[in-house]
Structure formats: structure tokens, C-alpha cells
Design an enzyme around this catalytic site. Structure first.
Site, PDB file in Angstrom:
ATOM      1  N   TYR A  18       0.814  -1.186  -0.003  1.00 25.47           N
ATOM      2  CA  TYR A  18      -0.020   0.163  -0.106  1.00 25.47           C
ATOM      3  C   TYR A  18       0.781   1.263  -0.107  1.00 25.47           C
ATOM      4  CZ  TYR A  18      -2.860   3.743   2.014  1.00 25.47           C
ATOM      5  OH  TYR A  18      -3.602   4.924   2.091  1.00 25.47           O
ATOM      6  N   GLU A  40     -11.452   5.863   5.138  1.00 23.90           N
ATOM      7  CA  GLU A  40     -10.914   6.598   6.147  1.00 23.90           C
ATOM      8  C   GLU A  40     -11.956   7.113   7.342  1.00 23.90           C
ATOM      9  OE1 GLU A  40      -7.660   7.541   6.502  1.00 23.90           O
ATOM     10  OE2 GLU A  40      -6.911   7.287   4.369  1.00 23.90           O
ATOM     11  N   TRP A  48      -4.970   2.140  10.889  1.00 17.70           N
ATOM     12  CA  TRP A  48      -5.048   2.018   9.256  1.00 17.70           C
ATOM     13  C   TRP A  48      -5.080   0.643   8.864  1.00 17.70           C
ATOM     14  CZ3 TRP A  48      -7.709   3.691   5.503  1.00 17.70           C
ATOM     15  CH2 TRP A  48      -7.588   3.257   4.253  1.00 17.70           C
TER      16      TRP A  48
END
Length: 191
Positions: A18, A40, A48
Site C-alpha cells: 500500500y 478513512e 489503518w
């Protein structure tokens, strides 16, 4: 081995991928913008990495992040999502995602695209930062707070200044790769 941002060192392979391929790349596609907005806001209060591990579950549950389809989710769909172990089963966040899809479509209608709307906050080009350490990277900025305030005024939820700064980082409105990271220069070239 290339030098990366400290936050992705010693993590799982998908996290590194990522960082290396997505984080900070300028996103102009509305569906991708919606994907990151949804993810988000789901992250609020979580890491995350938790959301990244559930990303495919979110992709399936939220119709490939198609805001038009998500905007049509009804109470039956909300109950299905609350029982879906592949996503974070937080009722406020699920309802927020549906609400935000509806508001997202309103923004598209008003501005021609969500991308046009959000990129206007940085005058259409990525902010190029040159941080030397993670400690220098802010959690929010004047721009992310302004964006958050405007989005809240438009009825979006779970989009505070910190969440919107994370969104700006993820979608390349700002280049927050550390100056020592190999991606910093590569991302700068996208601008």
C-alpha cells in the site's frame, strides 16, 4: 532494500505494498476518492492496518465503492452490514457511509465531480512537503480543517480535520512521504 517511511517498516506485506504503490499517489477518479473517504471514515479511532486488512470485505459489502449504489442502501442492507464480519460493524460508521454517499453525489452534481471539489482546496496540485521525521508530520492542517468544516456543512459525517488530512495524504493532495523515502521523489514526479 529501499528506504521507506518509518510508519510502514516492519509491518505486514500488504501494508508495505500500500505504501509503495498507492499512498500519496494523486487520485482524480471519483470512485477511488469515495473508496478512500469511506475507508478513512471507517478508520476513526482504529488503526489503518485494521481497515487495510478489511479492505476487500469493504469492497464487497459496499458494492465496489460505487457511491450511487451505496446511496440507495436501505434499512435491510444496514442490518446485513451490521452482521458482516468482514467489515467494522459499527452502526454509526455504517450509517455514515450511506449518508456520505448521498452527500458525495450532491457534491458531484454541484461541482461536476468530487475530484474537482476536493482538489480545489489545494489549488489543483499536490502540496509537496519535505518532512525529515514522522514527528514533523502534522495530524491535521489548516487546509484539512477547512475541508472538514466545508464537508460537515454539506452534511458529511466522520470527516474531522484529522480524518480529512489522512484522506489528503492517501489520495495525494499532499505528498507526506518522508524526504528520505524512495517514494517521495516518485510521488513528486506525479504532480
Amino acid at each position: 532494500m529501499p528506504t521507506r517511511c518509518d510508519w510502514c517498516e516492519n509491518t505486514f506485506p500488504e501494508y508495505v505494498e500500500y505504501h509503495d504503490k498507492e499512498w500519496g499517489v494523486p487520485v482524480y477518479d471519483d470512485q477511488r476518492q469515495f473508496e478512500f473517504l469511506l475507508l478513512e471514515s471507517a478508520q476513526a479511532g482504529l488503526s489503518w492496518s485494521t481497515i487495510l486488512k478489511k479492505r476487500e470485505g469493504y469492497r464487497k459489502a459496499f458494492t465496489e465503492f460505487d457511491p450511487e449504489q451505496v446511496a440507495r442502501f436501505d434499512e435491510t442492507k444496514v442490518q446485513q452490514l451490521l452482521n458482516n464480519e468482514e467489515i467494522v460493524r459499527n452502526e454509526l460508521k455504517i450509517r455514515s457511509a450511506i449518508n456520505n454517499a448521498r452527500r458525495f453525489l450532491e457534491i458531484q452534481q454541484e461541482f461536476g465531480s468530487f475530484s474537482d471539489y476536493i482538489w480545489a482546496f489545494v489549488d489543483g496540485k499536490p502540496v509537496q512537503n519535505h518532512w525529515e521525521s514522522l514527528e514533523e508530520v502534522p495530524a491535521q492542517t489548516e487546509i484539512s480543517n477547512k475541508l472538514s468544516k466545508d464537508m460537515k456543512k454539506r452534511g458529511l459525517k466522520f470527516i474531522g480535520g484529522t480524518i480529512m488530512y489522512a484522506h489528503m495524504q492517501a489520495t495525494g493532495l499532499v505528498n507526506d512521504h518522508l524526504a528520505s523515502c524512495f517514494r517521495h521523489a516518485e510521488i513528486k514526479d506525479y504532480a
